[in-house]
Design a protein around this motif. Structure first.
Motif, PDB file in Angstrom:
ATOM      1  N   LEU A 195      25.727  10.896  45.596  1.00  0.00           N
ATOM      2  CA  LEU A 195      24.699  11.805  45.103  1.00  0.00           C
ATOM      3  C   LEU A 195      23.995  12.510  46.260  1.00  0.00           C
ATOM      4  CD1 LEU A 195      23.074   9.640  42.284  1.00  0.00           C
ATOM      5  CD2 LEU A 195      24.618  11.582  42.014  1.00  0.00           C
ATOM      6  N   LYS A 196      23.972  13.830  46.179  1.00  0.00           N
ATOM      7  CA  LYS A 196      23.225  14.659  47.137  1.00  0.00           C
ATOM      8  C   LYS A 196      22.579  15.790  46.341  1.00  0.00           C
ATOM      9  CE  LYS A 196      26.385  13.717  50.981  1.00  0.00           C
ATOM     10  NZ  LYS A 196      27.311  14.332  51.975  1.00  0.00           N
ATOM     11  N   VAL A 197      21.595  15.413  45.550  1.00  0.00           N
ATOM     12  CA  VAL A 197      21.049  16.328  44.547  1.00  0.00           C
ATOM     13  C   VAL A 197      20.472  17.589  45.173  1.00  0.00           C
ATOM     14  CG1 VAL A 197      19.401  16.529  42.649  1.00  0.00           C
ATOM     15  CG2 VAL A 197      20.572  14.357  43.067  1.00  0.00           C
ATOM     16  N   PHE A 198      19.860  17.468  46.335  1.00  0.00           N
ATOM     17  CA  PHE A 198      19.179  18.613  46.932  1.00  0.00           C
ATOM     18  C   PHE A 198      20.064  19.386  47.910  1.00  0.00           C
ATOM     19  CE2 PHE A 198      15.848  15.552  45.824  1.00  0.00           C
ATOM     20  CZ  PHE A 198      15.077  16.339  44.984  1.00  0.00           C
ATOM     21  N   ALA A 199      21.310  18.984  48.049  1.00  0.00           N
ATOM     22  CA  ALA A 199      22.231  19.698  48.934  1.00  0.00           C
ATOM     23  C   ALA A 199      22.863  20.862  48.175  1.00  0.00           C
ATOM     24  CB  ALA A 199      23.307  18.758  49.462  1.00  0.00           C
ATOM     25  N   MET A 200      22.890  22.010  48.820  1.00  0.00           N
ATOM     26  CA  MET A 200      23.415  23.207  48.163  1.00  0.00           C
ATOM     27  C   MET A 200      24.901  23.060  47.844  1.00  0.00           C
ATOM     28  SD  MET A 200      23.443  27.095  49.659  1.00  0.00           S
ATOM     29  CE  MET A 200      24.476  28.359  48.919  1.00  0.00           C
ATOM     30  N   ASP A 201      25.675  22.520  48.770  1.00  0.00           N
ATOM     31  CA  ASP A 201      27.114  22.359  48.536  1.00  0.00           C
ATOM     32  C   ASP A 201      27.376  21.407  47.375  1.00  0.00           C
ATOM     33  OD1 ASP A 201      27.546  24.054  50.638  1.00  0.00           O
ATOM     34  OD2 ASP A 201      27.838  22.453  52.111  1.00  0.00           O
ATOM     35  N   TRP A 202      26.587  20.339  47.287  1.00  0.00           N
ATOM     36  CA  TRP A 202      26.765  19.381  46.191  1.00  0.00           C
ATOM     37  C   TRP A 202      26.435  20.034  44.852  1.00  0.00           C
ATOM     38  CZ3 TRP A 202      23.862  17.128  42.342  1.00  0.00           C
ATOM     39  CH2 TRP A 202      24.386  15.973  41.755  1.00  0.00           C
ATOM     40  N   GLN A 203      25.369  20.801  44.816  1.00  0.00           N
ATOM     41  CA  GLN A 203      24.995  21.486  43.576  1.00  0.00           C
ATOM     42  C   GLN A 203      26.083  22.459  43.133  1.00  0.00           C
ATOM     43  OE1 GLN A 203      21.232  23.359  44.307  1.00  0.00           O
ATOM     44  NE2 GLN A 203      20.113  21.434  44.507  1.00  0.00           N
ATOM     45  N   ILE A 204      26.593  23.232  44.095  1.00  0.00           N
ATOM     46  CA  ILE A 204      27.615  24.223  43.745  1.00  0.00           C
ATOM     47  C   ILE A 204      28.882  23.541  43.246  1.00  0.00           C
ATOM     48  CG2 ILE A 204      29.116  26.011  44.692  1.00  0.00           C
ATOM     49  CD1 ILE A 204      26.838  26.802  46.546  1.00  0.00           C
ATOM     50  N   SER A 205      29.316  22.497  43.950  1.00  0.00           N
ATOM     51  CA  SER A 205      30.544  21.804  43.539  1.00  0.00           C
ATOM     52  C   SER A 205      30.369  21.122  42.190  1.00  0.00           C
ATOM     53  CB  SER A 205      30.946  20.783  44.604  1.00  0.00           C
ATOM     54  OG  SER A 205      29.938  19.790  44.755  1.00  0.00           O
ATOM     55  N   MET A 206      29.195  20.521  41.954  1.00  0.00           N
ATOM     56  CA  MET A 206      28.965  19.848  40.680  1.00  0.00           C
ATOM     57  C   MET A 206      28.948  20.847  39.525  1.00  0.00           C
ATOM     58  SD  MET A 206      28.854  16.605  40.456  1.00  0.00           S
ATOM     59  CE  MET A 206      28.131  16.609  38.827  1.00  0.00           C
ATOM     60  N   ILE A 207      28.228  21.931  39.698  1.00  0.00           N
ATOM     61  CA  ILE A 207      28.144  22.923  38.623  1.00  0.00           C
ATOM     62  C   ILE A 207      29.515  23.549  38.370  1.00  0.00           C
ATOM     63  CG2 ILE A 207      27.129  25.136  37.969  1.00  0.00           C
ATOM     64  CD1 ILE A 207      24.607  24.313  39.442  1.00  0.00           C
TER      65      ILE A 207
ATOM     66  N   ILE B  14      22.160  28.625  35.156  1.00  0.00           N
ATOM     67  CA  ILE B  14      22.170  30.068  35.439  1.00  0.00           C
ATOM     68  C   ILE B  14      21.184  30.425  36.554  1.00  0.00           C
ATOM     69  CG2 ILE B  14      21.756  32.350  34.446  1.00  0.00           C
ATOM     70  CD1 ILE B  14      22.781  31.237  31.782  1.00  0.00           C
ATOM     71  N   PRO B  15      19.887  30.062  36.453  1.00  0.00           N
ATOM     72  CA  PRO B  15      18.990  30.384  37.583  1.00  0.00           C
ATOM     73  C   PRO B  15      19.314  29.588  38.839  1.00  0.00           C
ATOM     74  CG  PRO B  15      17.838  29.069  35.939  1.00  0.00           C
ATOM     75  CD  PRO B  15      19.142  29.455  35.327  1.00  0.00           C
ATOM     76  N   LEU B  16      19.801  28.341  38.667  1.00  0.00           N
ATOM     77  CA  LEU B  16      20.122  27.536  39.843  1.00  0.00           C
ATOM     78  C   LEU B  16      21.284  28.146  40.622  1.00  0.00           C
ATOM     79  CD1 LEU B  16      19.631  25.013  41.521  1.00  0.00           C
ATOM     80  CD2 LEU B  16      21.143  23.752  39.974  1.00  0.00           C
ATOM     81  N   GLN B  17      22.330  28.553  39.925  1.00  0.00           N
ATOM     82  CA  GLN B  17      23.459  29.178  40.602  1.00  0.00           C
ATOM     83  C   GLN B  17      23.094  30.557  41.144  1.00  0.00           C
ATOM     84  OE1 GLN B  17      25.424  26.841  41.483  1.00  0.00           O
ATOM     85  NE2 GLN B  17      27.357  27.616  40.682  1.00  0.00           N
ATOM     86  N   SER B  18      22.216  31.257  40.465  1.00  0.00           N
ATOM     87  CA  SER B  18      21.755  32.550  40.984  1.00  0.00           C
ATOM     88  C   SER B  18      21.006  32.356  42.299  1.00  0.00           C
ATOM     89  CB  SER B  18      20.856  33.237  39.955  1.00  0.00           C
ATOM     90  OG  SER B  18      21.552  33.460  38.745  1.00  0.00           O
ATOM     91  N   TYR B  19      20.165  31.324  42.344  1.00  0.00           N
ATOM     92  CA  TYR B  19      19.453  31.023  43.592  1.00  0.00           C
ATOM     93  C   TYR B  19      20.434  30.629  44.691  1.00  0.00           C
ATOM     94  CZ  TYR B  19      16.701  28.347  46.937  1.00  0.00           C
ATOM     95  OH  TYR B  19      16.151  27.847  48.095  1.00  0.00           O
ATOM     96  N   ASN B  20      21.422  29.797  44.347  1.00  0.00           N
ATOM     97  CA  ASN B  20      22.418  29.404  45.345  1.00  0.00           C
ATOM     98  C   ASN B  20      23.242  30.595  45.816  1.00  0.00           C
ATOM     99  OD1 ASN B  20      21.702  26.672  45.352  1.00  0.00           O
ATOM    100  ND2 ASN B  20      23.064  26.196  43.648  1.00  0.00           N
ATOM    101  N   LEU B  21      23.492  31.541  44.921  1.00  0.00           N
ATOM    102  CA  LEU B  21      24.228  32.743  45.316  1.00  0.00           C
ATOM    103  C   LEU B  21      23.435  33.555  46.332  1.00  0.00           C
ATOM    104  CD1 LEU B  21      26.535  34.776  45.036  1.00  0.00           C
ATOM    105  CD2 LEU B  21      25.372  35.707  43.022  1.00  0.00           C
ATOM    106  N   VAL B  22      22.154  33.758  46.048  1.00  0.00           N
ATOM    107  CA  VAL B  22      21.307  34.512  46.987  1.00  0.00           C
ATOM    108  C   VAL B  22      21.191  33.769  48.311  1.00  0.00           C
ATOM    109  CG1 VAL B  22      18.978  35.397  47.372  1.00  0.00           C
ATOM    110  CG2 VAL B  22      20.035  35.621  45.123  1.00  0.00           C
ATOM    111  N   LYS B  23      21.021  32.454  48.226  1.00  0.00           N
ATOM    112  CA  LYS B  23      20.917  31.649  49.444  1.00  0.00           C
ATOM    113  C   LYS B  23      22.223  31.676  50.229  1.00  0.00           C
ATOM    114  CE  LYS B  23      19.539  27.040  51.020  1.00  0.00           C
ATOM    115  NZ  LYS B  23      19.125  25.676  50.569  1.00  0.00           N
ATOM    116  N   GLY B  24      23.353  31.632  49.530  1.00  0.00           N
ATOM    117  CA  GLY B  24      24.643  31.694  50.211  1.00  0.00           C
ATOM    118  C   GLY B  24      24.861  33.026  50.903  1.00  0.00           C
ATOM    119  N   ILE B  25      24.449  34.113  50.264  1.00  0.00           N
ATOM    120  CA  ILE B  25      24.574  35.431  50.900  1.00  0.00           C
ATOM    121  C   ILE B  25      23.710  35.499  52.157  1.00  0.00           C
ATOM    122  CG2 ILE B  25      24.091  37.885  50.586  1.00  0.00           C
ATOM    123  CD1 ILE B  25      24.818  37.548  47.648  1.00  0.00           C
TER     124      ILE B  25
END
Length: 316
Positions: free
Chosen positions: A34-46, A98-109
């Motif tokens: 579990l790495k709930v606050f890690a961006m890579d973990w969130q993206i892979s899980m979703i 939807i908002p979580l992945q949108s935030y990760n998209l902006v953060k990834g860019i």
């Protein structure tokens, strides 16, 4: 009830449970560690959840098929009710994706741009240090030592025996060529990674929206007479009617206010015209009164003069 219907009902219910079990195992395997606050973990899980959510959706359909084929079996109806209750948090979860992945998209860019700038600075600095070493070295041995300190590739055996002034222009040209090639490789690789990341994120966002819509059609609590999707559509219809009614009232109020303002302006203009006419009439009356006073005064003065003249004549 035919025996074949009961058989297919049991088969559908078993397949539904198997699909749900496979889905749970897939998600659990991806979630660890579990790495709930890690961006890579969130993206892979979703991504895994959205890519695998067709399994519970199929299981939901098969469970309802089993209840339809064998309505006399209460277990299937209870199974469907439990799945419909679990579809409610699933819908909310997909909506949160939807908002979580949108935030990760902006953060990834943003990270992509920062990494691209950092890589370019690193390449510029690395080749700049090598270029300075070539320019400042006094001998070939000194250059070899400077390159070793920078962890840069050393000179070839032929260059080690050649005098440094003879090979320095060639080395500088090769350094410039290698720097351009390194920057070109990064510029070529980064856009591909960026577009792959963007397509993955946009795809997961659209998939989350689609699965939220699908599970909302099945989400239903026992106290609700209809599914969550139907309730939401009814709410949107009520909101649309409310907005249209409120907008109509606002338009009517605006028109009434505008008409009242126009009437008030006309009334004020009429009062101003009336006051202006009264002022003109008063001024005219004052002028006439002054003229009469002057005329009366002139007649009195003339009468006095005539009286004085008669008195003088009588004395003579």
């Amino acid at each position: 009830m035919f025996a074949s219907q009961a058989f297919f009902a049991r088969l559908a219910a078993t397949a539904a449970r198997a699909l749900l079990f496979i889905y749970a195992i897939t998600i659990a395997a991806q979630a660890l560690p579990l790495k709930v606050f890690a961006m890579d973990w969130q993206i892979s899980m979703i991504t895994v959840i959205t890519n695998s959510s067709i399994l519970p959706l199929q299981g939901l359909v098969l469970a309802h098929l089993a209840a339809y084929l064998d309505p006399a079996e209460p277990r299937y109806e209870v199974f469907c009710q439990n799945l419909r209750r679990w579809a409610l948090p699933a819908t909310l979860g997909f909506l949160l994706f939807i908002p979580l992945q949108s935030y990760n998209l902006v953060k990834g860019i943003r990270n992509y741009r920062q990494n691209a700038a950092k890589n370019e600075r690193t390449i510029t600095q690395t080749f700049g240090d090598i270029r300075n070493a070539v320019e400042r070295a006094s001998t070939t041995a000194d250059l070899q030592k400077r390159l070793a300190d920078l962890n840069a590739p050393g000179l070839s055996p032929a260059d080690r025996t050649a005098p440094l002034p003879a090979i320095r222009p060639t080395l500088l040209a090769e350094i410039q060529k290698a720097e351009k090639k390194a920057k070109a490789n990064i510029a070529q690789q980064d856009p591909e990674q960026f577009w792959l990341f963007s397509k993955q994120m946009v795809g997961s966002i659209l998939a989350a929206f689609a699965f939220a819509f699908a599970f909302a059609a099945a989400a239903k609590r026992s106290a609700w007479p209809e599914s969550l999707l139907v309730r939401f559509i009814r709410y949107l219809d009520w909101l649309r009617k409310f907005k249209s009614t409120a907008l109509g009232q606002k338009v009517d109020n605006f028109k009434a206010k505008e008409k009242a303002q126009k009437d008030l302006a006309l009334t004020q203009r009429s009062l101003q015209d009336h006051a202006r006419k009264e002022a003109q009439l008063k001024k005219q009356a004052d002028n006439e009164a002054r003229l009469r006073e002057k005329h009366i005064k002139a007649m009195r003065e003339k009468a006095v003069r005539d009286e004085q003249n008669r008195n003088k004549f009588d004395k003579k």
